[in-house]
Design a protein around this motif. Structure first.
Motif, mmCIF file in Angstrom:
data_model
loop_
_atom_site.group_PDB
_atom_site.id
_atom_site.type_symbol
_atom_site.label_atom_id
_atom_site.label_comp_id
_atom_site.label_asym_id
_atom_site.label_seq_id
_atom_site.Cartn_x
_atom_site.Cartn_y
_atom_site.Cartn_z
ATOM 1 N N LYS A 19 0.845 -1.269 -0.046
ATOM 2 C CA LYS A 19 0.186 0.089 -0.083
ATOM 3 C C LYS A 19 0.776 1.231 -0.087
ATOM 4 O O LYS A 19 0.480 2.115 -0.585
ATOM 5 N N PRO A 79 -4.731 -8.272 -2.015
ATOM 6 C CA PRO A 79 -5.835 -7.751 -1.383
ATOM 7 C C PRO A 79 -6.052 -6.295 -0.914
ATOM 8 O O PRO A 79 -6.957 -5.898 -0.749
ATOM 9 N N ALA A 107 -4.823 -4.060 -4.551
ATOM 10 C CA ALA A 107 -5.964 -4.062 -5.546
ATOM 11 C C ALA A 107 -7.156 -3.221 -4.921
ATOM 12 O O ALA A 107 -8.086 -2.554 -5.702
ATOM 13 N N SER A 108 -7.215 -2.826 -3.814
ATOM 14 C CA SER A 108 -8.394 -2.236 -3.041
ATOM 15 C C SER A 108 -8.123 -0.741 -3.055
ATOM 16 O O SER A 108 -9.092 -0.173 -2.417
ATOM 17 N N GLN A 109 -7.223 -0.251 -3.310
ATOM 18 C CA GLN A 109 -6.885 1.164 -3.122
ATOM 19 C C GLN A 109 -7.538 2.146 -4.068
ATOM 20 O O GLN A 109 -7.657 1.680 -5.410
ATOM 21 N N ALA A 159 -8.726 -10.847 -7.788
ATOM 22 C CA ALA A 159 -8.486 -9.731 -7.053
ATOM 23 C C ALA A 159 -9.222 -8.411 -7.811
ATOM 24 O O ALA A 159 -9.866 -7.509 -7.439
ATOM 25 N N SER A 160 -8.952 -8.659 -9.196
ATOM 26 C CA SER A 160 -9.704 -7.704 -10.083
ATOM 27 C C SER A 160 -11.259 -7.641 -10.000
ATOM 28 O O SER A 160 -11.744 -6.669 -9.764
ATOM 29 N N ILE A 206 -13.032 -8.895 -7.332
ATOM 30 C CA ILE A 206 -13.608 -8.572 -6.000
ATOM 31 C C ILE A 206 -13.488 -7.106 -5.703
ATOM 32 O O ILE A 206 -14.264 -6.404 -5.112
ATOM 33 N N ASN A 207 -12.303 -6.386 -6.346
ATOM 34 C CA ASN A 207 -12.248 -4.858 -6.035
ATOM 35 C C ASN A 207 -13.042 -3.998 -7.238
ATOM 36 O O ASN A 207 -12.707 -3.047 -7.402
ATOM 37 N N ASN A 208 -13.570 -4.768 -8.277
ATOM 38 C CA ASN A 208 -14.258 -4.133 -9.414
ATOM 39 C C ASN A 208 -13.284 -3.348 -10.164
ATOM 40 O O ASN A 208 -13.677 -2.304 -10.640
ATOM 41 N N LEU A 209 -12.194 -3.889 -10.381
ATOM 42 C CA LEU A 209 -11.299 -3.244 -11.349
ATOM 43 C C LEU A 209 -11.407 -3.640 -12.693
ATOM 44 O O LEU A 209 -12.398 -4.723 -13.090
#
Length: 278
Positions: free
Chosen positions: A104, A133, A136-138, A177-178, A180-183
């Protein structure tokens, strides 16, 4: 943060910043997006030269937007890269590709220097995978990309089925991860063999089937194959639109499309494709 210029690119072509003769041909190529590179393709003693080349090109060709791959946040070149991007003007960028994203804090270093800007996070190490996790959530993370060369070195992989298994495990984690984090869908690795079209197709089709949205490349002769394979996602969207159009037209009555009975699972599939837009 404005994401209005961030491209949903199928092909992302790296261009070394110390090869300005390749800038214009790259922008005129079949590539959906260009990544001007300040990192691995540029020796330490030529970083300033690379930055100057990009500045010069931009001042003469203001119509183009692109990504810049900057050196990783722990490198001695990172601070100068951030100053360079501010001088360049962030409006010239689709986003910033951050090399060797692992923590992060690496992302925060970019945001502290530039403010909020879309980030394409290059995942190149075991630690980078473990911390997906978090990274990718930033808020500024827009998309993940697979840096396979450094990953192979970091993991000490050797040629064989085990190497392929490990690389596909990394792809799996990036795809999860993409989602889950809506990337946006993640971007596949550079395929190093410029002559083996069969293996290139196999690699890209594998990534496409895993939910990847495009691929990195250093090689313009690979663009046509990459674009053709990942354009299948556009075909899926058109298929889904047609399914839902026919559903509405038939008003609840059973019907067939392309030889298949359209049932509830198929309708849900079409709805899901359009909701995610990829």
């Amino acid at each position: 943060m404005s994401n209005s210029t961030y491209p949903k690119a199928k092909s992302l072509l790296f261009v070394s910043s110390i090869k300005p003769e390749n800038f214009m041909p790259s922008f005129e190529s079949e590539a959906d997006a260009i990544i001007l590179d300040l990192e691995d393709s540029v020796p330490s003693e030529r970083k300033d030269e690379g930055r100057a080349n990009v500045l010069r090109f931009c001042r003469d060709n203001a119509q183009y937007k692109f990504f810049v791959r900057v050196n990783d946040a722990q490198s001695p070149f990172f601070a100068d890269d951030m100053k360079f991007l501010l001088e360049l003007g962030l409006d010239k960028l689709h986003g910033v590709m951050l090399a060797k994203t692992e923590q992060k804090a690496h992302i925060e270093s970019v945001i502290n220097a530039l403010g909020e800007i879309p980030l394409l996070l290059l995942i190149e190490s075991a630690l980078g995978v473990q911390n997906l996790p978090i990274t990718a959530s930033q808020p500024c993370a827009k998309q993940l990309a697979f840096g396979a060369f450094d990953m192979i070195l970091d993991l000490g992989l050797r040629d064989g089925e085990g190497k392929d298994f490990m690389l596909n495990y990394v792809r799996t984690q990036m795809a999860l991860a993409s989602r889950i984090n809506n990337l946006l869908p993640p971007i596949n690795r550079v395929f190093p063999n410029t002559r083996d079209e069969s293996r290139l197709k196999t690699n890209m089709e594998l990534a496409y089937s895993m939910g990847f949205g495009g691929s990195l490349t250093f090689y313009p002769n690979q663009l046509a194959i990459i674009n053709a394979i990942f354009t299948q996602g556009n075909n899926q969207i058109e298929w889904a639109k047609e399914i839902l159009r026919l559903v509405e037209l038939h008003k609840g009555e059973t019907f067939s499309f392309e030889g298949n009975v359209v049932d509830i699972p198929m309708i849900k599939k079409a709805q899901g494709i359009l909701e995610r837009k990829y």
